[in-house]
Enzyme design. Structure first.
Site, PDB file in Angstrom:
ATOM      1  N   THR A   1      80.978  -9.856 111.206  1.00  0.00           N
ATOM      2  CA  THR A   1      82.232  -9.136 111.417  1.00  0.00           C
ATOM      3  C   THR A   1      81.968  -7.835 112.153  1.00  0.00           C
ATOM      4  O   THR A   1      80.866  -7.267 112.055  1.00  0.00           O
ATOM      5  CB  THR A   1      82.914  -8.820 110.061  1.00  0.00           C
ATOM      6  OG1 THR A   1      84.020  -7.927 110.269  1.00  0.00           O
ATOM      7  CG2 THR A   1      81.944  -8.139 109.101  1.00  0.00           C
ATOM      8  N   ASP A   2      82.993  -7.351 112.863  1.00  0.00           N
ATOM      9  CA  ASP A   2      82.857  -6.046 113.515  1.00  0.00           C
ATOM     10  C   ASP A   2      82.791  -4.906 112.503  1.00  0.00           C
ATOM     11  O   ASP A   2      82.404  -3.786 112.832  1.00  0.00           O
ATOM     12  CB  ASP A   2      84.007  -5.809 114.495  1.00  0.00           C
ATOM     13  CG  ASP A   2      85.386  -5.759 113.845  1.00  0.00           C
ATOM     14  OD1 ASP A   2      85.516  -6.094 112.651  1.00  0.00           O
ATOM     15  OD2 ASP A   2      86.353  -5.397 114.555  1.00  0.00           O
ATOM     16  N   GLU A   3      83.139  -5.187 111.241  1.00  0.00           N
ATOM     17  CA  GLU A   3      83.151  -4.133 110.230  1.00  0.00           C
ATOM     18  C   GLU A   3      81.748  -3.675 109.819  1.00  0.00           C
ATOM     19  O   GLU A   3      81.606  -2.647 109.163  1.00  0.00           O
ATOM     20  CB  GLU A   3      83.948  -4.590 109.001  1.00  0.00           C
ATOM     21  CG  GLU A   3      85.422  -4.797 109.310  1.00  0.00           C
ATOM     22  CD  GLU A   3      86.264  -4.977 108.074  1.00  0.00           C
ATOM     23  OE1 GLU A   3      85.979  -4.340 107.041  1.00  0.00           O
ATOM     24  OE2 GLU A   3      87.229  -5.764 108.135  1.00  0.00           O
TER      25      GLU A   3
ATOM     26  N   TYR B   1      82.751  -5.218 100.910  1.00  0.00           N
ATOM     27  CA  TYR B   1      82.813  -6.390 101.797  1.00  0.00           C
ATOM     28  C   TYR B   1      81.880  -6.222 102.985  1.00  0.00           C
ATOM     29  O   TYR B   1      81.022  -7.070 103.242  1.00  0.00           O
ATOM     30  CB  TYR B   1      84.244  -6.626 102.279  1.00  0.00           C
ATOM     31  CG  TYR B   1      84.295  -7.481 103.522  1.00  0.00           C
ATOM     32  CD1 TYR B   1      83.833  -8.796 103.495  1.00  0.00           C
ATOM     33  CD2 TYR B   1      84.765  -6.977 104.740  1.00  0.00           C
ATOM     34  CE1 TYR B   1      83.844  -9.583 104.645  1.00  0.00           C
ATOM     35  CE2 TYR B   1      84.777  -7.754 105.886  1.00  0.00           C
ATOM     36  CZ  TYR B   1      84.318  -9.053 105.828  1.00  0.00           C
ATOM     37  OH  TYR B   1      84.315  -9.830 106.958  1.00  0.00           O
TER      38      TYR B   1
ATOM     39  N   LYS C   1      78.288  -8.177 104.158  1.00  0.00           N
ATOM     40  CA  LYS C   1      78.054  -8.845 105.440  1.00  0.00           C
ATOM     41  C   LYS C   1      76.814  -8.283 106.143  1.00  0.00           C
ATOM     42  O   LYS C   1      76.094  -9.028 106.821  1.00  0.00           O
ATOM     43  CB  LYS C   1      79.294  -8.705 106.341  1.00  0.00           C
ATOM     44  CG  LYS C   1      80.526  -9.420 105.809  1.00  0.00           C
ATOM     45  CD  LYS C   1      80.343 -10.925 105.677  1.00  0.00           C
ATOM     46  CE  LYS C   1      80.454 -11.611 107.014  1.00  0.00           C
ATOM     47  NZ  LYS C   1      80.424 -13.099 106.883  1.00  0.00           N
TER      48      LYS C   1
END
Length: 299
Positions: free
Chosen positions: A126-128, A150, A154
């Site tokens: 994810t870009d997060e 979260y 990741k």
């Protein structure tokens, strides 16, 4: 006629099911195996039509179970790993499922892939993982700066993937997509959540002043990018997938109300989320150099 077999984890989810259907159209694989635990966001209805295809086999099981992982991966040459707990809000109230699925589940899959000699392991991140990007756009070598349980899970999953590539030679590719939207998205994410509440006559709860900004990527464009990374990515490659389509949450909220001919009085401003990242942004030049471009207009 191909004889290739592939495993898709989380294939009954929003993005995974879209990817399964795309693979059926491309005809790349003789067999597509799906492993999904069917937790709250997994839905067999997302695979309507696909399950009727003789190339598709569905296995109901947990990726964190070595038994199910081996059963699902047996005979497959490639793995695309979508399965994950993904909602930031839920990770703030209970992080345990995120650690179980995103970290332990990824570990079990990697260990199984190593044992079975998988030819390519494509991990969906994810870009997060980059954390907030207030001005610039993150390239693939940008440092990690996770803000939520979260995104931290990741980051941990990515570290495991890389460790299996370096230590055991497992051929692994990683993609980091931006915020997805589109058909079959579970209605906890902003767009389907607000559309659903709007048509049900409820208020639309906007965090803070709604000035948080995201890059919105249609699920079809994302899946085309993932497919390209699967075909052309070499072990160790990392690809951002973003649409350069930035919108503030409040602007999307107002647009939904406008489309539905509803007044802005339906907006309810609520206390902001803990550690709410203000803006995400990724530079997708690397994937674009392979010929990918977003195609679906946001409107």
């Amino acid at each position: 006629m191909t004889d290739k077999k592939i495993l898709i984890t989380g294939g009954a989810g929003f993005i995974g099911s879209t990817f399964v259907k795309m693979l059926l159209r491309t005809g790349d694989y003789a067999q597509i195996r799906i492993l999904d635990a069917l937790t709250y966001a997994g839905d067999m209805d997302n695979l309507a039509g696909a399950l009727d295809d003789p190339r598709v086999t569905f296995i109901h099981g947990d990726i964190a179970s070595a038994e199910w992982a081996k059963k699902a991966m047996l005979g497959c040459g490639e793995v695309v790993h979508f399965a994950a707990e993904t909602h930031v809000d839920r990770s703030l109230t209970a992080a345990d499922p995120f650690l179980h699925t995103n970290i332990m589940g990824t570990y079990v899959l990697l260990e199984t892939a190593r044992e079975m000699g998988i030819e390519k392991f494509l991990h969906i991140s994810t870009d997060e993982v980059y954390g907030p990007m207030l001005n610039d756009s993150a390239k693939e070598d940008h440092p990690f700066n996770p803000s939520s349980p979260y995104s931290a899970s990741k980051v941990g999953a990515e570290a495991l993937v890389n460790s299996y590539r370096v230590s055991f030679g497992l051929p692994a590719v990683i993609v980091r997509p931006a915020n997805n939207y589109g058909p079959h998205q579970f209605p906890e994410k902003l767009i389907p959540f607000f559309v659903k509440r709007a048509v049900e006559g409820k208020t639309l709860p906007v965090y803070g002043e709604g000035l948080q900004e995201r890059d919105w990527l249609h699920v079809d464009d994302n899946c085309r990018g993932i497919h390209l990374a699967l075909r052309e990515g070499k072990s160790g490659d990392v690809f951002n997938i973003g649409a350069d389509n930035h919108h503030k949450n409040i602007d999307i909220t107002r647009r939904i109300l406008e489309i539905l001919n509803l007044p802005e009085t339906r907006i309810e401003y609520v206390e902001d989320r803990l550690g709410h990242d203000f803006r995400y942004a990724v530079d997708s030049t690397r994937l674009k150099n392979h010929g990918w471009q977003p195609e679906v207009p946001f409107e």
